[in-house]
Design a protein around this motif. Structure first.
Motif, PDB file in Angstrom:
ATOM      1  N   HIS A 184      -0.153  45.114  23.986  1.00 16.08           N
ATOM      2  CA  HIS A 184       1.132  45.926  23.737  1.00 16.08           C
ATOM      3  C   HIS A 184       1.717  46.149  25.165  1.00 16.08           C
ATOM      4  O   HIS A 184       1.196  46.212  25.953  1.00 16.08           O
ATOM      5  CB  HIS A 184       0.648  47.166  23.172  1.00 16.08           C
ATOM      6  CG  HIS A 184       0.056  47.048  21.749  1.00 16.08           C
ATOM      7  ND1 HIS A 184       0.620  47.134  20.529  1.00 16.08           N
ATOM      8  CD2 HIS A 184      -1.132  46.851  21.612  1.00 16.08           C
ATOM      9  CE1 HIS A 184       0.012  46.711  19.556  1.00 16.08           C
ATOM     10  NE2 HIS A 184      -1.414  46.875  20.190  1.00 16.08           N
ATOM     11  N   GLY A 185       2.926  45.784  25.025  1.00 15.04           N
ATOM     12  CA  GLY A 185       3.997  45.865  26.251  1.00 15.04           C
ATOM     13  C   GLY A 185       5.245  46.995  25.760  1.00 15.04           C
ATOM     14  O   GLY A 185       5.737  46.755  24.833  1.00 15.04           O
ATOM     15  N   THR A 186       5.230  48.088  26.547  1.00  8.69           N
ATOM     16  CA  THR A 186       6.093  49.068  25.891  1.00  8.69           C
ATOM     17  C   THR A 186       6.983  50.014  27.103  1.00  8.69           C
ATOM     18  O   THR A 186       6.454  49.916  28.258  1.00  8.69           O
ATOM     19  CB  THR A 186       5.142  50.161  25.199  1.00  8.69           C
ATOM     20  OG1 THR A 186       4.478  49.608  24.280  1.00  8.69           O
ATOM     21  CG2 THR A 186       6.298  51.176  24.667  1.00  8.69           C
ATOM     22  N   PHE A 198      10.418  51.438  22.997  1.00  7.30           N
ATOM     23  CA  PHE A 198      10.641  49.937  22.618  1.00  7.30           C
ATOM     24  C   PHE A 198       9.343  48.924  23.052  1.00  7.30           C
ATOM     25  O   PHE A 198       9.012  49.291  24.273  1.00  7.30           O
ATOM     26  CB  PHE A 198      11.966  49.327  23.367  1.00  7.30           C
ATOM     27  CG  PHE A 198      12.160  47.999  22.734  1.00  7.30           C
ATOM     28  CD1 PHE A 198      12.591  47.626  21.550  1.00  7.30           C
ATOM     29  CD2 PHE A 198      12.179  46.978  23.707  1.00  7.30           C
ATOM     30  CE1 PHE A 198      12.942  46.550  20.838  1.00  7.30           C
ATOM     31  CE2 PHE A 198      12.687  45.561  23.206  1.00  7.30           C
ATOM     32  CZ  PHE A 198      13.056  45.385  21.669  1.00  7.30           C
ATOM     33  N   SER A 199       8.729  48.413  22.079  1.00  6.07           N
ATOM     34  CA  SER A 199       7.505  47.901  22.306  1.00  6.07           C
ATOM     35  C   SER A 199       7.308  46.623  21.707  1.00  6.07           C
ATOM     36  O   SER A 199       8.252  46.064  20.657  1.00  6.07           O
ATOM     37  CB  SER A 199       6.529  48.796  21.564  1.00  6.07           C
ATOM     38  OG  SER A 199       4.993  48.298  21.727  1.00  6.07           O
ATOM     39  N   GLY A 200       6.665  45.670  22.271  1.00  6.67           N
ATOM     40  CA  GLY A 200       6.395  44.389  21.877  1.00  6.67           C
ATOM     41  C   GLY A 200       4.710  44.073  21.791  1.00  6.67           C
ATOM     42  O   GLY A 200       4.071  44.931  22.509  1.00  6.67           O
ATOM     43  N   LYS A 201       4.167  42.945  21.362  1.00  3.28           N
ATOM     44  CA  LYS A 201       2.958  42.815  21.362  1.00  3.28           C
ATOM     45  C   LYS A 201       2.718  41.461  21.236  1.00  3.28           C
ATOM     46  O   LYS A 201       3.476  40.321  20.851  1.00  3.28           O
ATOM     47  CB  LYS A 201       2.435  43.560  20.348  1.00  3.28           C
ATOM     48  CG  LYS A 201       2.457  43.143  18.822  1.00  3.28           C
ATOM     49  CD  LYS A 201       1.890  43.911  17.763  1.00  3.28           C
ATOM     50  CE  LYS A 201       2.213  43.325  16.335  1.00  3.28           C
ATOM     51  NZ  LYS A 201       1.526  44.295  15.398  1.00  3.28           N
ATOM     52  N   THR A 223      18.258  44.264  35.392  1.00  2.20           N
ATOM     53  CA  THR A 223      18.892  44.207  34.052  1.00  2.20           C
ATOM     54  C   THR A 223      17.935  43.829  32.963  1.00  2.20           C
ATOM     55  O   THR A 223      18.118  43.901  31.670  1.00  2.20           O
ATOM     56  CB  THR A 223      19.804  42.698  34.103  1.00  2.20           C
ATOM     57  OG1 THR A 223      19.015  41.681  34.224  1.00  2.20           O
ATOM     58  CG2 THR A 223      20.991  43.134  34.969  1.00  2.20           C
ATOM     59  N   SER A 224      16.628  43.807  33.208  1.00  2.00           N
ATOM     60  CA  SER A 224      15.703  43.645  32.077  1.00  2.00           C
ATOM     61  C   SER A 224      14.328  43.549  32.662  1.00  2.00           C
ATOM     62  O   SER A 224      14.128  43.840  33.883  1.00  2.00           O
ATOM     63  CB  SER A 224      15.956  42.092  31.878  1.00  2.00           C
ATOM     64  OG  SER A 224      15.501  41.119  32.486  1.00  2.00           O
ATOM     65  N   TYR A 234       6.112  37.246  25.879  1.00  3.87           N
ATOM     66  CA  TYR A 234       6.370  37.621  24.654  1.00  3.87           C
ATOM     67  C   TYR A 234       7.145  38.849  24.338  1.00  3.87           C
ATOM     68  O   TYR A 234       7.182  39.362  22.907  1.00  3.87           O
ATOM     69  CB  TYR A 234       4.781  37.930  24.269  1.00  3.87           C
ATOM     70  CG  TYR A 234       4.280  39.174  24.808  1.00  3.87           C
ATOM     71  CD1 TYR A 234       4.283  40.470  24.362  1.00  3.87           C
ATOM     72  CD2 TYR A 234       3.373  39.270  26.047  1.00  3.87           C
ATOM     73  CE1 TYR A 234       3.780  41.578  24.792  1.00  3.87           C
ATOM     74  CE2 TYR A 234       2.841  40.302  26.663  1.00  3.87           C
ATOM     75  CZ  TYR A 234       3.228  41.522  26.147  1.00  3.87           C
ATOM     76  OH  TYR A 234       2.442  42.878  26.497  1.00  3.87           O
ATOM     77  N   HIS A 235       7.661  39.370  25.228  1.00  6.04           N
ATOM     78  CA  HIS A 235       8.429  40.683  24.903  1.00  6.04           C
ATOM     79  C   HIS A 235       9.675  40.797  25.867  1.00  6.04           C
ATOM     80  O   HIS A 235       9.472  40.433  27.063  1.00  6.04           O
ATOM     81  CB  HIS A 235       7.658  41.755  24.979  1.00  6.04           C
ATOM     82  CG  HIS A 235       8.468  43.115  24.352  1.00  6.04           C
ATOM     83  ND1 HIS A 235       9.328  43.289  23.598  1.00  6.04           N
ATOM     84  CD2 HIS A 235       8.124  44.309  25.193  1.00  6.04           C
ATOM     85  CE1 HIS A 235       9.769  44.392  23.322  1.00  6.04           C
ATOM     86  NE2 HIS A 235       8.991  45.221  24.326  1.00  6.04           N
ATOM     87  N   VAL A 236      10.641  41.272  25.859  1.00  2.00           N
ATOM     88  CA  VAL A 236      12.011  41.614  26.739  1.00  2.00           C
ATOM     89  C   VAL A 236      12.493  42.634  26.138  1.00  2.00           C
ATOM     90  O   VAL A 236      12.909  43.031  24.930  1.00  2.00           O
ATOM     91  CB  VAL A 236      12.512  40.102  26.976  1.00  2.00           C
ATOM     92  CG1 VAL A 236      13.232  39.981  25.690  1.00  2.00           C
ATOM     93  CG2 VAL A 236      13.733  40.347  28.152  1.00  2.00           C
ATOM     94  N   ILE A 237      13.237  43.269  27.250  1.00  4.57           N
ATOM     95  CA  ILE A 237      14.081  44.589  27.000  1.00  4.57           C
ATOM     96  C   ILE A 237      15.240  44.360  27.712  1.00  4.57           C
ATOM     97  O   ILE A 237      15.101  44.026  29.206  1.00  4.57           O
ATOM     98  CB  ILE A 237      13.542  45.942  27.015  1.00  4.57           C
ATOM     99  CG1 ILE A 237      14.636  46.843  26.515  1.00  4.57           C
ATOM    100  CG2 ILE A 237      12.912  46.286  28.405  1.00  4.57           C
ATOM    101  CD1 ILE A 237      14.157  48.417  26.545  1.00  4.57           C
ATOM    102  N   ASP A 238      16.605  44.487  27.457  1.00  2.87           N
ATOM    103  CA  ASP A 238      17.670  44.310  27.986  1.00  2.87           C
ATOM    104  C   ASP A 238      18.110  45.915  28.665  1.00  2.87           C
ATOM    105  O   ASP A 238      18.102  46.928  27.738  1.00  2.87           O
ATOM    106  CB  ASP A 238      18.977  44.089  27.220  1.00  2.87           C
ATOM    107  CG  ASP A 238      20.337  44.161  27.796  1.00  2.87           C
ATOM    108  OD1 ASP A 238      20.573  44.523  29.207  1.00  2.87           O
ATOM    109  OD2 ASP A 238      21.536  43.791  27.330  1.00  2.87           O
ATOM    110  N   THR A 239      17.887  46.239  29.930  1.00  8.04           N
ATOM    111  CA  THR A 239      17.880  47.559  30.379  1.00  8.04           C
ATOM    112  C   THR A 239      19.549  47.874  31.285  1.00  8.04           C
ATOM    113  O   THR A 239      19.539  48.814  31.807  1.00  8.04           O
ATOM    114  CB  THR A 239      17.098  47.778  31.348  1.00  8.04           C
ATOM    115  OG1 THR A 239      17.099  46.655  32.748  1.00  8.04           O
ATOM    116  CG2 THR A 239      15.467  47.610  30.898  1.00  8.04           C
TER     117      THR A 239
END
Length: 288
Positions: A184-186, A198-201, A223-224, A234-239
């Motif tokens: 898990h990445g959060t 905001f979490s992905g796995k 930015t991310s 496997y996961h990304v967030i726009d910051t």
């Protein structure tokens, strides 16, 4: 760590309570006289370099004690089990070194009114970073109730508190119930004064994260934040939104193995101890 943050140590010290401390007073453990831990010989190894980036810091754990220039221990039970109803007592004695690896060992033993012990190390006030590629090569423990994590908190945590300081969970795993094949990445932050996350796995198709070494990574810029398992995103967030400004500041590292807690639940008759998180290296690369 996921769900309620474990930040009560500093708050309690500030308030005049004593339930945990850095380097705790119970002394380092170089691993002398401790039975050898089986270390897998297989698994993914990350590159030593990345195009356009420079290695700015690493700890490959080749010594026999924790490098005091990089890390401190946090010890005790925290408040409310480090905010997560965890069951362990963190001790420096549960950190050892073997063949160039850091080993954090979770044990079933009575200590400090708890039934389990483990270790938690932090780079707070020693090593902090803003942006870059972070690689951590490690083997996870296994078993119901085990909760290993490699994560980061904002360096302004002591003044801003959580979640306003921001939190980046590079990797978390919860043991038991068929969950040991999933990383898990959060991120956690303050959204106008309220906790947001905001979490992905990523779930492996074969085997578990305890079978061999894997590399847990993030790529982080203004930015991310992107998460990788063995260099596969496997996961990304726009910051870029203003409320995510926490992630445009510096952060420090935390590594620990919790036992029990709100997310994994408690150990049961299927859980065997001791259990180990084995860390080969931590590396930080930044743009040239």
């Amino acid at each position: 760590m996921k769900k309620t943050i474990q930040f009560f140590c500093i708050l309690m010290l500030t308030a005049g309570f004593i339930s945990c401390s850095s380097d705790g007073g119970d002394g380092p453990n170089p691993g002398n006289g401790v039975a050898k831990v089986p270390i897998p010989s297989t698994g993914y190894t990350s590159p030593n370099s990345y195009t356009g980036m420079t290695l700015v810091w690493e700890d490959d754990f080749n010594g026999s004690v924790l490098d005091a220039a990089n890390w401190s221990h946090e010890t005790g039970t925290g408040q409310n089990g480090w905010g997560n109803n965890e069951l362990q007592y963190y001790r420096s004695q549960n950190t050892s070194f073997q063949d160039g690896h850091l080993i954090i060992t979770a044990k079933e033993e009575d200590f400090g009114s708890r039934k389990y012990t483990s270790s938690r190390i932090v780079s707070m006030n020693k090593k902090q970073f803003r942006y870059g590629r972070i690689d951590v090569r490690a083997v996870m423990p296994r078993g119901q109730g085990l909760w290993p994590a490699v994560w980061m908190l904002g360096s302004n945590f002591q003044t801003e508190g959580w979640p306003a300081c921001g939190e980046i969970d590079i990797m978390e795993m919860v043991g038991g119930q068929g969950r040991e094949n999933t990383v898990h990445g959060t991120v956690h932050w303050s959204n106008n004064g309220s906790h947001a996350e905001f979490s992905g796995k990523k779930t492996k198709s074969n085997g578990t994260l305890a079978d061999e070494f894997h590399v847990y990574s993030i790529e982080w810029d203004a930015t991310s934040i992107k998460w990788f398992l063995d260099n596969q995103q496997y996961h990304v967030i726009d910051t870029t939104p203003a409320e995510l400004d926490e992630f445009r500041r510096s952060f420090f590292f935390i590594m620990n193995v919790a036992v029990g807690g709100n997310w994994p639940g408690s150990p049961n008759a299927t859980t065997t101890f001791p259990q180990h998180m084995i860390v080969d290296y931590v590396r930080v690369f930044q743009k040239q």
